[in-house]
Design an enzyme around this catalytic site. Structure first.
Site: not given
Length: 160
Positions: A62-63, A67-68, A73, A75, A112, A115
């Site tokens: 995950n990166q 800024s969410y 993710c 995957e 999630c 994904c």
């Protein structure tokens, strides 16, 4: 009205050591990828490893981003890399591991929703299921023979 029952089958291994050797090795690659995750906001690291039909192993993590929605993710990082670099390859198996840097993480963490949809797209594209194995940082490992067990009512291109 008609009642429809949807069932899913998963398999649970006691731990990583109980996995078949090839899957344990793939999970180890996911664990290594998890340690390289960039998760300064959630402190929740995720690692993914994909086994392609060529034998190639692709990893991702995950990166996050301040800024969410701009983050990605593990995957999807791995799947999209595989799709861009090996467009004709099939994804045979996927190993996932996730956990918090701030507390014990021994419960299996499934992909999630976003994904799951991305994995579904690749199963449909390649016309074959992807075995998915997921765990926390330690503990039990869950296996699903296909994304269809995790997302039984998939949205796909025929609906467009």
């Amino acid at each position: 009205m008609k009642k429809v029952i949807i069932e899913s089958t998963i398999f649970v291994y006691k731990n990583k050591e109980a996995l078949p050797e090839d899957v344990s090795s793939l999970m180890q690659k996911a664990i290594e990828a998890r340690t390289k995750a960039y998760a300064p906001y959630s402190n929740f690291q995720v690692g993914a490893a994909l086994l392609l039909d060529s034998g190639e192993i692709i990893t991702g993590n995950n990166q996050e981003n301040a800024s969410y929605p701009s983050g990605l993710c593990a995957e999807r990082t791995a799947i999209y890399y595989a799709g861009s670099q090996f467009p004709k390859a099939k994804i045979m198996k996927m190993a996932l591991t996730a956990g918090s840097e701030k507390k014990e993480s021994n419960e299996p963490v499934p992909p999630c929703g976003a994904c799951r949809q991305a994995i579904a797209e690749y199963e449909i594209k390649q016309k074959s299921p992807i075995e998915i194995y997921f765990m926390g940082k330690t503990g039990k490992v869950v296996k699903s023979n296909s994304l269809a067990n995790l997302l039984p009512l998939v949205f796909e291109k025929s609906m467009l």
